[in-house]
Write an enzyme that holds these catalytic residues in place. Sequence first.
Site, PDB file in Angstrom:
ATOM      1  N   SER A 256       0.838  -1.192   0.000  1.00 50.12           N
ATOM      2  CA  SER A 256       0.000   0.000   0.000  1.00 50.12           C
ATOM      3  C   SER A 256       0.877   1.248   0.000  1.00 50.12           C
ATOM      4  CB  SER A 256      -0.900   0.004   1.231  1.00 50.12           C
ATOM      5  OG  SER A 256      -0.105   0.155   2.396  1.00 50.12           O
ATOM      6  N   LYS A 257       0.227   2.373  -0.017  1.00 49.43           N
ATOM      7  CA  LYS A 257       0.940   3.659  -0.078  1.00 49.43           C
ATOM      8  C   LYS A 257       2.029   3.755   0.987  1.00 49.43           C
ATOM      9  CE  LYS A 257      -2.684   4.001  -1.779  1.00 49.43           C
ATOM     10  NZ  LYS A 257      -3.890   3.379  -1.423  1.00 49.43           N
ATOM     11  N   ARG A 258       1.701   3.180   2.123  1.00 50.04           N
ATOM     12  CA  ARG A 258       2.591   3.186   3.261  1.00 50.04           C
ATOM     13  C   ARG A 258       3.990   2.659   2.935  1.00 50.04           C
ATOM     14  NH1 ARG A 258       3.057  -0.340   6.929  1.00 50.04           N
ATOM     15  NH2 ARG A 258       1.567  -1.967   6.509  1.00 50.04           N
ATOM     16  N   GLY A 260       5.553   3.236   0.248  1.00 49.81           N
ATOM     17  CA  GLY A 260       6.247   4.149  -0.650  1.00 49.81           C
ATOM     18  C   GLY A 260       6.418   3.540  -2.023  1.00 49.81           C
TER      19      GLY A 260
END
Length: 494
Positions: A256-258, A260
């Site tokens: 996920s976005k987390r 990066g």
Amino acid sequence: MGYIRVRFAPSPTGDLHIGGVRTALFNWLFAKNKGGKFILRIEDTDEARSTEESVKIILDAMKWLELNWDEGPGSENPKYSPYCQIERKKQGVYQKYADKLVAKGLAYPCYCVPEEVDDMRKKARANKLPPKYDGRCSRLTTEQRKQKESEGKKAVVRFKMPSLGTTVLNDLIKGRVEFDNSLLDDFVIMKTSGIPTYNFACVVDDYLMEITHVLRGDDHISNTPRQIHIYNALDWKVPEFAHMSMILGPDGVRLSKRHGHTSVLEYRKEGYLQEALINYLALLGWSTEDSRQVFKIEELKQEFSIERCGISPSIFDPVKLLWLNGEKIRSKSPQQVYELFIDWLKCTDNEKLTEGWDVELLKKALVLERDKIKLLKDIPSLVDFFFTKEVDYREEAVRKILLSEKSKDSAKLVLIESAVRLPNQHDFSAESLEHYARNLAVEKNIKAGQVFHPIRVAISGRTQGPGLFQMMEVMGKEEVVRRINAAINKFFQQ
RNA sequence: GCUGCCAUCGUCUAGCGGUUCAGGACACCGCCCUCUCAAGGCGGAGAUCACGGGUUCAAAUCCCGUUGGCAGCGCCA
């Protein structure tokens, strides 16, 4: 197996990320392999989060990846258009079938507000039971419904799930999976806004678009029994399902976005080639019997098959992607690398980086440096010294090669001799220059390296770079001599 | 909590009952090549095939259980 139609159906609520690309890719490869159609459908039924901007990002990313769709936004087919769910909603596509289900008694209006339903679920959970809607509105009499309507209460439409028996899914990847019907509740298919929910819109569209195979992430597997029941309720043929394993971040949690760097367009900006990303992603959850790693896109299309999709999740490894990118770049001709680089400059608005660079010189420089390129963005720093008027002498290179106690005398000698002799070097080819340098070493009774290294630093400012003589040939006599003289003036001026 | 999915080197994976004291790739280490850095070549280290029971003459491969990881359980998709 007849004609195959598959689809990628992203919701435009952000960037297209790696997980989404993998889903798109496997659908696309499957379609290409089978000579079927690949459809792109925008599932924008989330009023709150869907954006036009995101649609644009998704389309751009798909185009960059060359995951071309046979049908979808911009490639409408009158038989199936439009390809955006909100557009379809406006045409009453979903309402029609919701009404049909209600008429058949397989769905019903529900007047419960979200808070009520939340309560039920919380209580169930507290009692260690699966959180479910209790179906109270399905038991409303006609009078009670009229009453609610007259009070101006808004209704959702809920689909009636059977409470007995099991639903069987014969998944093309996971195999046979059974679901206990009693665990599933009556779920919403139409929101009070009149917009269908995912589970409903998805089934209706897959049916209307004649999707034959639903290939998606296995995070959707628990939706499947609900969807199967909708197909059955409407007397529609259930498509084949294939649930792919997830792609995880380094911490083992779904990417996920987390983590990066999950947005595809970021990879483009970093200087990855689309074929490297495609090749890498194909390796995540799919393999050949010989465990081959490097594939051309054409080969992937030819060899892909659902049967060879793995069932266990895989962790995304940026290091291997980087290797594969270098591998792809090395497989390109210098001209292709040049074109790739120019495209990258344009797409990242970096054209100023190469302002004033001679194109022919750049191409020659790329021939020498190609094998070292891992990312397109590395190129400027790899070749910029060819183009500078003032050589940027790296402090460490100067200290170690030109000015160290051990080597400064020979370095000075070599540069001064070269400044004198090189202008008379008629043949400035790499081969002939190497003869020159080796002869000089013999003549002065020093090691070849003691000749090579100072010249390298003098003309490039660094200790690393292409082969010295190739580099000199490419720079040309005039420039090499100019730089050597500049170095003498700078470091060996009495 | 409930349900489902998954489990082979650090990572991606091959393997679909015997030919495997488990093969390939990335990363790592060493050597070779070499004017440097790469690339390339060669070699090395790295997996009690999660654990425990079965089935079988024979199991990483089949079955059951345990544990662990992940996912789902919305008027999100």
